[in-house]
Design an enzyme around this catalytic site. Structure first.
Site, PDB file in Angstrom:
ATOM      1  N   ASN A  93     -14.972  63.587  20.306  1.00 43.85           N
ATOM      2  CA  ASN A  93     -16.483  63.369  19.673  1.00 43.85           C
ATOM      3  C   ASN A  93     -16.316  62.832  18.269  1.00 43.85           C
ATOM      4  O   ASN A  93     -15.958  63.614  17.477  1.00 43.85           O
ATOM      5  CB  ASN A  93     -17.302  64.679  19.826  1.00 43.85           C
ATOM      6  CG  ASN A  93     -17.278  65.179  21.017  1.00 43.85           C
ATOM      7  OD1 ASN A  93     -17.124  64.682  21.966  1.00 43.85           O
ATOM      8  ND2 ASN A  93     -17.396  66.466  20.971  1.00 43.85           N
TER       9      ASN A  93
ATOM     10  N   HIS B 269      -7.216  56.021  40.056  1.00 45.34           N
ATOM     11  CA  HIS B 269      -6.541  55.201  38.905  1.00 45.34           C
ATOM     12  C   HIS B 269      -7.269  55.874  37.771  1.00 45.34           C
ATOM     13  O   HIS B 269      -8.279  55.904  37.482  1.00 45.34           O
ATOM     14  CB  HIS B 269      -7.009  53.839  39.113  1.00 45.34           C
ATOM     15  CG  HIS B 269      -6.326  52.810  38.498  1.00 45.34           C
ATOM     16  ND1 HIS B 269      -5.518  51.894  38.924  1.00 45.34           N
ATOM     17  CD2 HIS B 269      -6.216  52.479  36.905  1.00 45.34           C
ATOM     18  CE1 HIS B 269      -4.854  50.852  37.986  1.00 45.34           C
ATOM     19  NE2 HIS B 269      -5.506  51.498  36.921  1.00 45.34           N
TER      20      HIS B 269
ATOM     21  N   GLN C 173     -10.505  66.883  21.862  1.00 38.94           N
ATOM     22  CA  GLN C 173     -10.632  68.153  22.595  1.00 38.94           C
ATOM     23  C   GLN C 173     -10.074  67.825  23.856  1.00 38.94           C
ATOM     24  O   GLN C 173     -10.039  67.176  24.416  1.00 38.94           O
ATOM     25  CB  GLN C 173     -11.842  68.749  22.703  1.00 38.94           C
ATOM     26  CG  GLN C 173     -12.595  69.000  21.317  1.00 38.94           C
ATOM     27  CD  GLN C 173     -13.892  69.472  21.372  1.00 38.94           C
ATOM     28  OE1 GLN C 173     -14.152  70.677  22.097  1.00 38.94           O
ATOM     29  NE2 GLN C 173     -14.819  69.220  20.699  1.00 38.94           N
TER      30      GLN C 173
ATOM     31  N   CYS D 297      -7.274  71.082   7.976  1.00 36.59           N
ATOM     32  CA  CYS D 297      -6.364  70.562   6.616  1.00 36.59           C
ATOM     33  C   CYS D 297      -5.159  71.583   6.715  1.00 36.59           C
ATOM     34  O   CYS D 297      -5.142  72.562   6.762  1.00 36.59           O
ATOM     35  CB  CYS D 297      -6.968  70.628   5.420  1.00 36.59           C
ATOM     36  SG  CYS D 297      -8.297  68.951   5.377  1.00 36.59           S
TER      37      CYS D 297
ATOM     38  N   HIS E 299     -10.221  64.657  15.035  1.00 36.00           N
ATOM     39  CA  HIS E 299      -9.699  65.437  16.063  1.00 36.00           C
ATOM     40  C   HIS E 299     -10.330  65.243  17.571  1.00 36.00           C
ATOM     41  O   HIS E 299     -11.173  64.642  17.478  1.00 36.00           O
ATOM     42  CB  HIS E 299     -10.109  67.192  15.800  1.00 36.00           C
ATOM     43  CG  HIS E 299     -11.543  67.369  15.946  1.00 36.00           C
ATOM     44  ND1 HIS E 299     -12.502  66.972  15.039  1.00 36.00           N
ATOM     45  CD2 HIS E 299     -12.591  67.864  16.816  1.00 36.00           C
ATOM     46  CE1 HIS E 299     -13.683  67.255  15.268  1.00 36.00           C
ATOM     47  NE2 HIS E 299     -13.704  67.876  16.460  1.00 36.00           N
TER      48      HIS E 299
ATOM     49  N   CYS F 294     -11.589  73.231   4.898  1.00 36.63           N
ATOM     50  CA  CYS F 294     -11.637  72.506   6.167  1.00 36.63           C
ATOM     51  C   CYS F 294     -10.598  73.393   7.137  1.00 36.63           C
ATOM     52  O   CYS F 294      -9.483  73.251   6.720  1.00 36.63           O
ATOM     53  CB  CYS F 294     -11.157  71.068   6.097  1.00 36.63           C
ATOM     54  SG  CYS F 294     -10.747  70.383   7.768  1.00 36.63           S
TER      55      CYS F 294
ATOM     56  N   ARG G 115     -36.057  43.297  26.481  1.00 37.16           N
ATOM     57  CA  ARG G 115     -36.192  43.672  25.073  1.00 37.16           C
ATOM     58  C   ARG G 115     -34.676  43.763  24.527  1.00 37.16           C
ATOM     59  O   ARG G 115     -34.440  44.719  23.778  1.00 37.16           O
ATOM     60  CB  ARG G 115     -36.476  45.006  25.049  1.00 37.16           C
ATOM     61  CG  ARG G 115     -36.097  46.037  26.265  1.00 37.16           C
ATOM     62  CD  ARG G 115     -36.911  47.461  26.279  1.00 37.16           C
ATOM     63  NE  ARG G 115     -36.941  48.118  27.343  1.00 37.16           N
ATOM     64  CZ  ARG G 115     -37.155  49.391  27.372  1.00 37.16           C
ATOM     65  NH1 ARG G 115     -37.708  49.772  26.235  1.00 37.16           N
ATOM     66  NH2 ARG G 115     -36.765  50.092  28.442  1.00 37.16           N
ATOM     67  N   ALA G 116     -33.584  42.937  25.015  1.00 39.98           N
ATOM     68  CA  ALA G 116     -32.353  42.804  24.668  1.00 39.98           C
ATOM     69  C   ALA G 116     -32.218  42.702  23.238  1.00 39.98           C
ATOM     70  O   ALA G 116     -32.946  41.910  22.513  1.00 39.98           O
ATOM     71  CB  ALA G 116     -31.699  41.863  25.143  1.00 39.98           C
TER      72      ALA G 116
ATOM     73  N   SER H 287     -19.429  68.316  14.207  1.00 40.06           N
ATOM     74  CA  SER H 287     -19.831  68.544  13.137  1.00 40.06           C
ATOM     75  C   SER H 287     -18.654  68.695  12.115  1.00 40.06           C
ATOM     76  O   SER H 287     -18.833  68.786  10.972  1.00 40.06           O
ATOM     77  CB  SER H 287     -20.365  70.094  12.904  1.00 40.06           C
ATOM     78  OG  SER H 287     -19.779  71.179  13.754  1.00 40.06           O
TER      79      SER H 287
END
Lengths: 332, 332
Positions: free
Chosen positions: B151, B291, B166, B47, B164, B44, B20-21, B159
């Site tokens: 993310n 590593h 983390q 900012c 940014h 924000c 199903r590639a 959100s």
């Protein structure tokens, strides 16, 4: 104040992030109210009359001329039985041909039903077919592990509305199973006890994470629940393989399954979820230390970079609070 | 014909489901063309001018009166440094207080930029701040592991639009790290080699999964990629900790990071993705066998019940084809 909790059964750590904890009601996603589904759709491959749209049937429970539960080969199966079982190892690259089983278990002829809306008798038949297919597939030479699971809703990975489960049997023991087995063996060697039996007895004593208890089963939110409303259903009788479930237990399992997923359906407005039956690899026994169970994972939160990068989880709901909420839902 | 592949570094199995590639282009999700983002948003918290909206700053790279990269405590941090470090073990229930570090690294003053649009010089400063915070945080008593991750986009778990990353530092070594270390040690004991160095040399020989090679780094799609366009960036110099990255490597890492994520941005229309830096636990050394590397996971597919129930993955894209596609993207 946050807390880190360890799930000894799976050796997983979870951050219970109570600082940003949400109340149970906050997890209810208001959906765009969709048109109610029809009970039959003429282009649905799982609806009665369209049987020719599915690959070959492997089993069906029938009554007179119609089927009640039907197992078929998965049209888009990731593995196939007609592949040869060949391993290839070249340096660090270890691979195998795609030998295995991929089936779909169509749970009901009705297009627009789901476990919370089905009779216990109907769910019993689904569980019976799970067992029949499990015990047939475990006889196939080369199969090492069988995973029965359900994807409910788009964010749980299904695109088909018609209620169905899946069975995938692999020619290897998944490393995740190995790791759980190692944990169970370590605990057994140390204490002479089954870690699952011990967990169940501790949970029944503590009471605060229990959702439903029936004659043979208990559903509860694990102490180190990986995500909001994560639930386990444990059989009370110690048994390492799902294949061992007996007739009386099938009936009772149907009951607790319905009652447990109904809490999601009515309490959280039918969220998407997955469930999966965790059972001993088929060519191993583990009689003393392993214990099968079912795990339910509602898709109400999104694992992100931290989870992917550490294998740890952040759960923004307190397990005791999730359990209390679910316990108090009145399934209609 | 499907194929099962094993990732020896992580001990994970993947079903490469070529039946199903999908072709690489099939993974481009046509998005609703959103309004272009402004380069400044007055509400924000990341900012410039809104610094008071974030918790305390832990570090900033400044030029004259303005900051270029800024690290702050995470307002919604899952862990906090002012928690006492307390373990509690009661029977099977093992838990700890939520001690740890949770920081946000604001990558750029501009609201509407992202790595593919930033200058290498700017990315270099982000990487430099990664290193500065990593080496500061690893000195904190009680910290065992540091995870730096990103993310990008809502389905990757963020959100906030403002670019940014983390940093989360935990008081335990995540079991997933333990498992990778065990794999690396086993291989080292068997062969006297670093499993990562060996993988890199095999990949450079095979060529077919390479995306970008620079003086000090190589990005490639792993042989057993867990999902479509899953990528690794390995340093060529054997080194177990990200803290060891030197000035020349920082510059070169910025370059390969930009070039690699740009392939996603231009080739797949800016999909959501996560990346994470995998480094040795801070109080351990692992000099010979471990590593550090960076792993990039585009969110173009959805793990479902099978993945949750087995820990195995189904990848509907052939790694060699994904690599070829990414290699041929012309970053603008």
């Amino acid at each position: 104040m946050s807390e880190l909790r360890c799930n000894l059964i799976s050796r997983e750590w979870v951050i219970i992030a109570t600082e940003r904890a949400k109340r149970p009601h906050d997890f209810i996603k208001t959906k765009n109210k969709a048109e109610p589904l029809p009970n039959y759709k003429n282009d649905c491959p799982f609806c009665p009359g369209n049987e020719k749209l599915t690959p070959s049937e492997t089993f069906a429970l029938r009554e007179k001329n119609s089927w009640k539960v039907r197992a078929v080969n998965n049209k888009f199966g990731a593995l196939a039985q007609d592949e040869p079982l060949v391993r290839k190892i070249q340096g660090l690259y270890s691979s195998m041909s795609g030998f295995g089983i991929a089936e779909v278990i169509i749970e009901n002829p009705k297009h627009n039903t789901c476990l919370p809306l089905m009779d216990i008798k109907e769910i019993e038949e689904v569980v019976r077919v799970y067992k029949i297919r499990y015990t047939e597939v475990e006889k196939i030479k080369g199969i090492e592990s069988i995973i029965i699971f359900k994807n409910h809703g788009p964010s749980a990975g299904t695109s088909l509305e018609h209620p169905h489960s899946q069975l995938i049997a692999t020619p290897i023991v998944p490393p995740q199973s190995r790791s759980r087995i190692e944990q169970a063996v370590t605990y057994f060697d140390l204490t002479g006890q089954c870690i699952f039996c011990r967990t169940l007895s501790d949970e029944l004593n503590a009471k605060e994470r229990i959702i439903v208890e029936t004659e043979n089963f208990v559903s509860f939110v694990p102490f180190a629940a990986l995500s909001p409303f994560h639930m386990w259903i444990f059989p009370k009788r110690h048994s390492s393989s799902f294949a061992d479930i007996n007739e009386g237990e099938i009936r009772d399992f149907a009951k607790i399954l319905k009652e447990t997923v109904s809490r999601l359906y009515y309490g959280l407005d039918n969220p998407d979820y997955n469930y999966t039956i965790r059972s001993m690899p088929v060519n191993e026994n583990g009689k003393e230390y392993y214990h099968w169970y079912l795990s339910i994972i509602p898709r109400v939160s999104q694992p992100a970079g931290f989870e992917l990068g550490s294998g740890m989880f952040i759960n923004t709901a307190l397990p005791e609070e999730s359990a209390k909420f679910l316990r108090e839902v009145k399934p209609a």
